[in-house]
Design an enzyme around this catalytic site. Structure first.
Site, PDB file in Angstrom:
ATOM      1  N   GLY A   1       0.792  -1.235   0.000  1.00  0.00           N
ATOM      2  CA  GLY A   1       0.000   0.000   0.000  1.00  0.00           C
ATOM      3  C   GLY A   1       0.819   1.277   0.000  1.00  0.00           C
ATOM      4  O   GLY A   1       0.421   2.273   0.610  1.00  0.00           O
ATOM      5  N   SER A   2       1.943   1.284  -0.712  1.00  0.00           N
ATOM      6  CA  SER A   2       2.718   2.537  -0.757  1.00  0.00           C
ATOM      7  C   SER A   2       1.999   3.593  -1.594  1.00  0.00           C
ATOM      8  O   SER A   2       2.081   4.790  -1.290  1.00  0.00           O
ATOM      9  CB  SER A   2       4.142   2.300  -1.263  1.00  0.00           C
ATOM     10  OG  SER A   2       4.124   1.868  -2.591  1.00  0.00           O
ATOM     11  N   ASN A   3       1.287   3.169  -2.631  1.00  0.00           N
ATOM     12  CA  ASN A   3       0.464   4.137  -3.381  1.00  0.00           C
ATOM     13  C   ASN A   3      -0.647   4.683  -2.490  1.00  0.00           C
ATOM     14  O   ASN A   3      -0.947   5.871  -2.510  1.00  0.00           O
ATOM     15  CB  ASN A   3      -0.163   3.480  -4.619  1.00  0.00           C
ATOM     16  CG  ASN A   3       0.831   3.324  -5.745  1.00  0.00           C
ATOM     17  OD1 ASN A   3       1.838   4.006  -5.789  1.00  0.00           O
ATOM     18  ND2 ASN A   3       0.541   2.418  -6.660  1.00  0.00           N
TER      19      ASN A   3
ATOM     20  N   ARG B   1      -6.177  -8.458  -7.968  1.00  0.00           N
ATOM     21  CA  ARG B   1      -7.218  -9.352  -8.487  1.00  0.00           C
ATOM     22  C   ARG B   1      -8.035  -8.647  -9.556  1.00  0.00           C
ATOM     23  O   ARG B   1      -8.303  -7.453  -9.450  1.00  0.00           O
ATOM     24  CB  ARG B   1      -8.146  -9.810  -7.375  1.00  0.00           C
ATOM     25  CG  ARG B   1      -7.428 -10.685  -6.388  1.00  0.00           C
ATOM     26  CD  ARG B   1      -8.367 -11.607  -5.674  1.00  0.00           C
ATOM     27  NE  ARG B   1      -7.632 -12.265  -4.612  1.00  0.00           N
ATOM     28  CZ  ARG B   1      -6.987 -13.422  -4.752  1.00  0.00           C
ATOM     29  NH1 ARG B   1      -7.015 -14.055  -5.901  1.00  0.00           N
ATOM     30  NH2 ARG B   1      -6.322 -13.940  -3.743  1.00  0.00           N
TER      31      ARG B   1
ATOM     32  N   VAL C   1     -11.399  -7.855 -11.308  1.00  0.00           N
ATOM     33  CA  VAL C   1     -12.813  -7.835 -10.922  1.00  0.00           C
ATOM     34  C   VAL C   1     -13.663  -8.109 -12.169  1.00  0.00           C
ATOM     35  O   VAL C   1     -13.199  -7.922 -13.294  1.00  0.00           O
ATOM     36  CB  VAL C   1     -13.211  -6.482 -10.284  1.00  0.00           C
ATOM     37  CG1 VAL C   1     -12.489  -6.296  -8.957  1.00  0.00           C
ATOM     38  CG2 VAL C   1     -12.922  -5.321 -11.225  1.00  0.00           C
TER      39      VAL C   1
ATOM     40  N   HIS D   1      -0.469   0.677 -13.006  1.00  0.00           N
ATOM     41  CA  HIS D   1       0.342  -0.473 -13.413  1.00  0.00           C
ATOM     42  C   HIS D   1       1.794  -0.033 -13.580  1.00  0.00           C
ATOM     43  O   HIS D   1       2.047   1.030 -14.160  1.00  0.00           O
ATOM     44  CB  HIS D   1      -0.196  -1.054 -14.726  1.00  0.00           C
ATOM     45  CG  HIS D   1       0.557  -2.276 -15.146  1.00  0.00           C
ATOM     46  ND1 HIS D   1       0.476  -3.477 -14.463  1.00  0.00           N
ATOM     47  CD2 HIS D   1       1.435  -2.476 -16.157  1.00  0.00           C
ATOM     48  CE1 HIS D   1       1.271  -4.365 -15.049  1.00  0.00           C
ATOM     49  NE2 HIS D   1       1.860  -3.783 -16.074  1.00  0.00           N
TER      50      HIS D   1
ATOM     51  N   ASP E   1     -10.944  -2.056 -17.105  1.00  0.00           N
ATOM     52  CA  ASP E   1     -12.076  -2.830 -17.608  1.00  0.00           C
ATOM     53  C   ASP E   1     -11.882  -4.272 -17.140  1.00  0.00           C
ATOM     54  O   ASP E   1     -11.056  -4.530 -16.263  1.00  0.00           O
ATOM     55  CB  ASP E   1     -12.248  -2.662 -19.123  1.00  0.00           C
ATOM     56  CG  ASP E   1     -11.059  -3.200 -19.900  1.00  0.00           C
ATOM     57  OD1 ASP E   1     -10.241  -3.938 -19.312  1.00  0.00           O
ATOM     58  OD2 ASP E   1     -10.958  -2.878 -21.099  1.00  0.00           O
TER      59      ASP E   1
ATOM     60  N   ASP F   1      -5.100  -5.449 -17.050  1.00  0.00           N
ATOM     61  CA  ASP F   1      -4.386  -4.191 -17.324  1.00  0.00           C
ATOM     62  C   ASP F   1      -4.735  -3.607 -18.691  1.00  0.00           C
ATOM     63  O   ASP F   1      -3.874  -3.053 -19.379  1.00  0.00           O
ATOM     64  CB  ASP F   1      -2.872  -4.387 -17.146  1.00  0.00           C
ATOM     65  CG  ASP F   1      -2.525  -4.701 -15.700  1.00  0.00           C
ATOM     66  OD1 ASP F   1      -3.131  -4.081 -14.820  1.00  0.00           O
ATOM     67  OD2 ASP F   1      -1.671  -5.568 -15.456  1.00  0.00           O
TER      68      ASP F   1
HETATM   69  C1  GAR Z   1       2.294  -0.999  -7.720  1.00  0.00           C
HETATM   70  O1  GAR Z   1       3.493  -0.764  -8.414  1.00  0.00           O
HETATM   71  C2  GAR Z   1       1.168  -1.302  -8.692  1.00  0.00           C
HETATM   72  O2  GAR Z   1       1.262  -0.625  -9.900  1.00  0.00           O
HETATM   73  C3  GAR Z   1       1.358  -2.776  -8.924  1.00  0.00           C
HETATM   74  O3  GAR Z   1       1.634  -3.279  -7.652  1.00  0.00           O
HETATM   75  C4  GAR Z   1       2.365  -2.297  -6.905  1.00  0.00           C
HETATM   76  C5  GAR Z   1       1.714  -2.169  -5.550  1.00  0.00           C
HETATM   77  O4  GAR Z   1       2.474  -1.376  -4.689  1.00  0.00           O
HETATM   78  N1  GAR Z   1       0.177  -3.326  -9.536  1.00  0.00           N
HETATM   79  C6  GAR Z   1       0.214  -4.215 -10.532  1.00  0.00           C
HETATM   80  O5  GAR Z   1       1.229  -4.736 -10.928  1.00  0.00           O
HETATM   81  C7  GAR Z   1      -1.127  -4.551 -11.151  1.00  0.00           C
HETATM   82  N2  GAR Z   1      -0.972  -5.237 -12.368  1.00  0.00           N
HETATM   83  P1  GAR Z   1       1.880  -0.874  -3.284  1.00  0.00           P
HETATM   84  O6  GAR Z   1       1.084  -2.017  -2.658  1.00  0.00           O
HETATM   85  O7  GAR Z   1       3.098  -0.566  -2.482  1.00  0.00           O
HETATM   86  O8  GAR Z   1       1.050   0.342  -3.547  1.00  0.00           O
END
Ligand code: GAR
EC number: 2.1.2.2
Length: 188
Positions: free
Chosen positions: A11-13, A90, A92, A108, A140, A144
């Site tokens: 969850g850094s984003n 996941r 959806v 992504h 969608d 991705d």
């Molecule tokens: C992020 O880089 C996100 O783009 C990627 O997982 C990471 C999660 O980081 N998602 C995918 O690859 C989806 N295809 P986070 O949990 O630290 O936010």
């Protein structure tokens, strides 16, 4: 603008969105944070920030469609303007997407349509591209796919590992996600 974020991992984003809202850099309310499994750091970060959390654990549902329905119900309960997959790993289904038309965003860690899937950073590195990056899009039902809202490039360095490259991509990804949310908020 009410946002529900979905997480599967660190969850850094999500943390970047929490910080942007707290500092006044993003005019939004994080209505809730949800996860597809118990014990994620993402949910812990949200709880620490006093944000409501929920878990719709994929493992609790024998059928994928039942899990999708339960997730849709849980998210809809918070009446979000936007739902953000922030490292939600996941796919959806259409039923979920129909509840939030054009309002489910995904990020992504690659320049789509190149390197979709769960290993966008690893796949770009293995291919040997010299530039990769990140994408924010409206999700969608594909992996991705969906209309691209924003992208940013990141150079691949000669001694990059998957981890070092992903860290630099994530810096851009956080900036791009917040910028995109700001843009969507002001367009409302
Ligand atoms: C992020 O880089 C996100 O783009 C990627 O997982 C990471 C999660 O980081 N998602 C995918 O690859 C989806 N295809 P986070 O949990 O630290 O936010």
């Amino acid at each position: 603008m009410r946002i529900v974020l979905l997480v599967s991992g660190t969850g850094s984003n999500l943390q970047a969105v929490i910080d942007a809202v707290a500092s006044g850099g993003l005019d939004a309310e994080i209505a809730a944070v949800g996860a597809d499994r118990r014990g994620t750091l993402g949910v812990e970060r949200a709880a620490r920030a006093g944000i409501p959390t929920f878990v719709v654990d994929f493992a609790d549902y024998p059928e994928r469609s039942a899990w999708n329905d339960a997730l849709g119900e849980a998210v809809a309960a918070y009446a979000p303007d936007y739902v953000v997959s922030s490292g939600f790993m996941r796919i959806v289904d259409q039923g979920f997407l129909d509840r939030f038309p054009n309002r489910y965003l995904n990020t992504h860690p690659a320049l789509l349509p190149s390197f979709p899937g769960a290993h966008g950073v690893r796949d770009a590195l293995a291919y040997g591209v010299k530039v990769t990056g990140c994408t924010v899009m409206i999700a969608d039902a594909g992996v991705d796919t969906g209309p691209i809202l924003a992208q940013a490039p990141v150079a691949v360095l000669p001694d990059d590992t998957e981890e070092s490259l992903h860290e630099r991509i994530k810096v851009e990804e956080r900036r791009l996600l917040i910028e995109t949310l700001r843009m969507l908020g002001s367009a409302r």
